[in-house]
Scaffold this motif. Sequence first.
Motif, PDB file in Angstrom:
ATOM      1  N   ASN A  89     -30.789 -46.588  -6.749  1.00 62.11           N
ATOM      2  CA  ASN A  89     -29.490 -46.797  -6.091  1.00 62.11           C
ATOM      3  C   ASN A  89     -29.616 -47.616  -4.805  1.00 62.11           C
ATOM      4  O   ASN A  89     -29.093 -47.248  -3.748  1.00 62.11           O
ATOM      5  CB  ASN A  89     -28.822 -45.439  -5.809  1.00 62.11           C
ATOM      6  N   VAL A 139     -26.608 -53.360  -2.276  1.00 64.88           N
ATOM      7  CA  VAL A 139     -26.527 -54.745  -2.748  1.00 64.88           C
ATOM      8  C   VAL A 139     -27.427 -55.686  -1.939  1.00 64.88           C
ATOM      9  O   VAL A 139     -28.195 -56.473  -2.525  1.00 64.88           O
ATOM     10  CB  VAL A 139     -25.061 -55.237  -2.758  1.00 64.88           C
ATOM     11  N   LEU A 151     -30.998 -55.210  -3.006  1.00 60.01           N
ATOM     12  CA  LEU A 151     -31.250 -55.755  -4.346  1.00 60.01           C
ATOM     13  C   LEU A 151     -31.341 -57.273  -4.306  1.00 60.01           C
ATOM     14  O   LEU A 151     -32.178 -57.875  -4.993  1.00 60.01           O
ATOM     15  CB  LEU A 151     -30.149 -55.308  -5.316  1.00 60.01           C
ATOM     16  N   LEU A 155     -30.008 -47.293 -11.423  1.00 56.11           N
ATOM     17  CA  LEU A 155     -28.641 -47.211 -10.892  1.00 56.11           C
ATOM     18  C   LEU A 155     -27.905 -46.058 -11.546  1.00 56.11           C
ATOM     19  O   LEU A 155     -27.942 -45.903 -12.772  1.00 56.11           O
ATOM     20  CB  LEU A 155     -27.889 -48.517 -11.182  1.00 56.11           C
ATOM     21  N   ASP A 156     -27.243 -45.248 -10.762  1.00 56.14           N
ATOM     22  CA  ASP A 156     -26.328 -44.222 -11.269  1.00 56.14           C
ATOM     23  C   ASP A 156     -24.906 -44.736 -11.098  1.00 56.14           C
ATOM     24  O   ASP A 156     -24.534 -45.215 -10.024  1.00 56.14           O
ATOM     25  CB  ASP A 156     -26.499 -42.914 -10.495  1.00 56.14           C
ATOM     26  N   GLY A 157     -24.110 -44.621 -12.150  1.00 56.72           N
ATOM     27  CA  GLY A 157     -22.742 -45.111 -12.067  1.00 56.72           C
ATOM     28  C   GLY A 157     -21.857 -44.428 -13.080  1.00 56.72           C
ATOM     29  O   GLY A 157     -22.227 -43.404 -13.678  1.00 56.72           O
ATOM     30  N   GLN A 168     -26.598 -43.945 -16.452  1.00 54.79           N
ATOM     31  CA  GLN A 168     -27.759 -44.340 -15.654  1.00 54.79           C
ATOM     32  C   GLN A 168     -28.339 -45.609 -16.277  1.00 54.79           C
ATOM     33  O   GLN A 168     -28.515 -45.686 -17.492  1.00 54.79           O
ATOM     34  CB  GLN A 168     -28.808 -43.230 -15.640  1.00 54.79           C
ATOM     35  N   ASN A 177     -30.362 -54.960 -12.340  1.00 56.68           N
ATOM     36  CA  ASN A 177     -29.826 -53.792 -11.658  1.00 56.68           C
ATOM     37  C   ASN A 177     -28.661 -54.189 -10.749  1.00 56.68           C
ATOM     38  O   ASN A 177     -27.665 -53.464 -10.649  1.00 56.68           O
ATOM     39  CB  ASN A 177     -30.927 -53.105 -10.849  1.00 56.68           C
ATOM     40  N   LEU A 178     -28.781 -55.359 -10.105  1.00 51.75           N
ATOM     41  CA  LEU A 178     -27.683 -55.887  -9.303  1.00 51.75           C
ATOM     42  C   LEU A 178     -26.479 -56.186 -10.193  1.00 51.75           C
ATOM     43  O   LEU A 178     -25.331 -55.863  -9.836  1.00 51.75           O
ATOM     44  CB  LEU A 178     -28.138 -57.154  -8.577  1.00 51.75           C
ATOM     45  N   LYS A 196     -24.839 -52.959 -11.069  1.00 54.99           N
ATOM     46  CA  LYS A 196     -24.146 -52.399  -9.898  1.00 54.99           C
ATOM     47  C   LYS A 196     -22.784 -53.057  -9.707  1.00 54.99           C
ATOM     48  O   LYS A 196     -21.819 -52.407  -9.317  1.00 54.99           O
ATOM     49  CB  LYS A 196     -25.001 -52.577  -8.644  1.00 54.99           C
ATOM     50  N   GLN A 197     -22.706 -54.360 -10.003  1.00 55.21           N
ATOM     51  CA  GLN A 197     -21.444 -55.077  -9.841  1.00 55.21           C
ATOM     52  C   GLN A 197     -20.482 -54.838 -10.999  1.00 55.21           C
ATOM     53  O   GLN A 197     -19.272 -54.904 -10.824  1.00 55.21           O
ATOM     54  CB  GLN A 197     -21.707 -56.591  -9.693  1.00 55.21           C
ATOM     55  N   ARG A 241     -19.006 -47.809  -9.219  1.00 53.80           N
ATOM     56  CA  ARG A 241     -19.976 -47.334  -8.249  1.00 53.80           C
ATOM     57  C   ARG A 241     -19.535 -46.003  -7.629  1.00 53.80           C
ATOM     58  O   ARG A 241     -18.468 -45.934  -7.017  1.00 53.80           O
ATOM     59  CB  ARG A 241     -20.162 -48.398  -7.152  1.00 53.80           C
TER      60      ARG A 241
END
Length: 529
Positions: A22, A25, A28, A107-109, A122, A131-132, A135-136, A140
């Motif tokens: 996690n 940004v 990352l 990443l957890d989302g 995950q 991973n970025l 995340k986007q 989040r």
Amino acid sequence: MKTANELSALNGLLARDNIRKNLAVPVLVEKVLSRNEGSLTSTGAVRVETGKYTGRSPKDKFIVKDDISESKVEWGSVNQPISENVFLNLYHKVLDYLSERDEVFVLDGYAGADETYRLPIQIINEFAWHNLFAKQLFIRPSQEELKNHHPEFTVISAPNFKADPEADGTNSEAFIIVSFKHHVVLIGGTEYAGEIKKSIFSVMNYLLPQNDVLSMHCSANVGLEGDVALFFGLSGTGKTTLSADPNRRLIGDDEHAWSSRGVFNIEGGCYAKCVNLSREKEPQIYDAIRFGSVLENVIIDNQSRQPDYDDTSLTENTRAAYPIENIDNIVQPSIAGHPRTIIFLTADAFGVLPPISRLTKEQAMYHFLSGYTSKLAGTERGITSPTATFSTCFGAPFLPLPASTYAEMLGEKIDQHNVNVFLVNTGWTGGPYGEGSRIKLAYTRAMVHAALEGELNSTETVKDPIFGLEIPTHCPGVPGQVLVPKKTWKNPDEYDKKAKELALKFHDNFKKFSNISSDIANAGPLYRP
């Protein structure tokens, strides 16, 4: 559920010192640059290349056939079965591989903006930029939500792990395998980040309908008066472009669900095509590409670091991934009421379908099941020019359940909420691909605007003699001759020939559906051999 052995193996990986969990940004972005995975552009976005896989690889995608999935999944060329043994063998190989990397990013989302239906996920990545990207693209969690986050589905992506087809039971070095029993998506051999996004969409398309929620491959926005619109269509037909409207608030650009409470976005970001992108044509998308965004396969100037969106030397499927918050005019959270209007988008390479036509409920069901469009260059491996295709429910590559499951749910909702449905052709006019030209975006925007404002609900129409579609005779901002495709062709006989050719393709495709009412089956093209 994962067995004790699988859980132990996964937990063993997650407990290692090489796990980076996690990350923010900016961190990352620093990782992407320090690991030489990409470069920084003048916009602040990270620019990356995806190697030889510049689109999805459908022939390498599988679903594990086991006691959980066997009776539910519609098996075939799209949902290819693979054995549980093959999956588990690769699963442990990939975990062993990742355990030896210097760094692994986690990443957890969530998938699903409505907390009632959202799926805790995950994402485990070999690459920082993947991973970025995740995340986007996904939702989040807040710091408070992270404390109680328990993933119910895990995506494990190791692009540099190449399968051996002979030993591993895959079709190539690449593989995308979904196990609904073990709640895992396993990805290897491909660097194309879209596989991560679309695999979770496939998971939601499996889970949501079983909870009486319709999952949909569509974009969505809402007007000032709360009127919701859905835009269905495959990649490249204009979902992202047309839903990014300065006069309407964006709910989401690609994946949604429709529950008894209304519509909600499955994602937390946008994955927009960048080919020929300009601020003049698509200002919201253009300006959304800034720090933290990911540009895939976009050529940049070595000195200025400015992106050249017109350069398609790597692929036409250039992409930008950014959080939905980068769009100014959005709904937060991404939840709204029931739709008033549905737009089916098709990019007709034959150049014969009307730019816009009003559909009856039966025609709506026919065209939803048909899902006609042209696959555009680059969206899949091997597609180099527009190819006519029929993708059931405008999303066949991502639908694990039988098509009738989604179609029947949509039909019920159209009836229940008295929804107006239009078919919009964003493809060619004045001739087929190679001869005609793409319909002007300004005209398409004007037609969509008129449809959303209700201006076409009572306008006079003419019936297309080949397709049986009701074509408005007038639309503000659009020349009258553009509305009737035959009038844009130099040779009317050539138009008739091409139109009849496409009509026959519709009829041939529809033969694969069984247990469809005659009212729907007869709502297709009027021309029959």
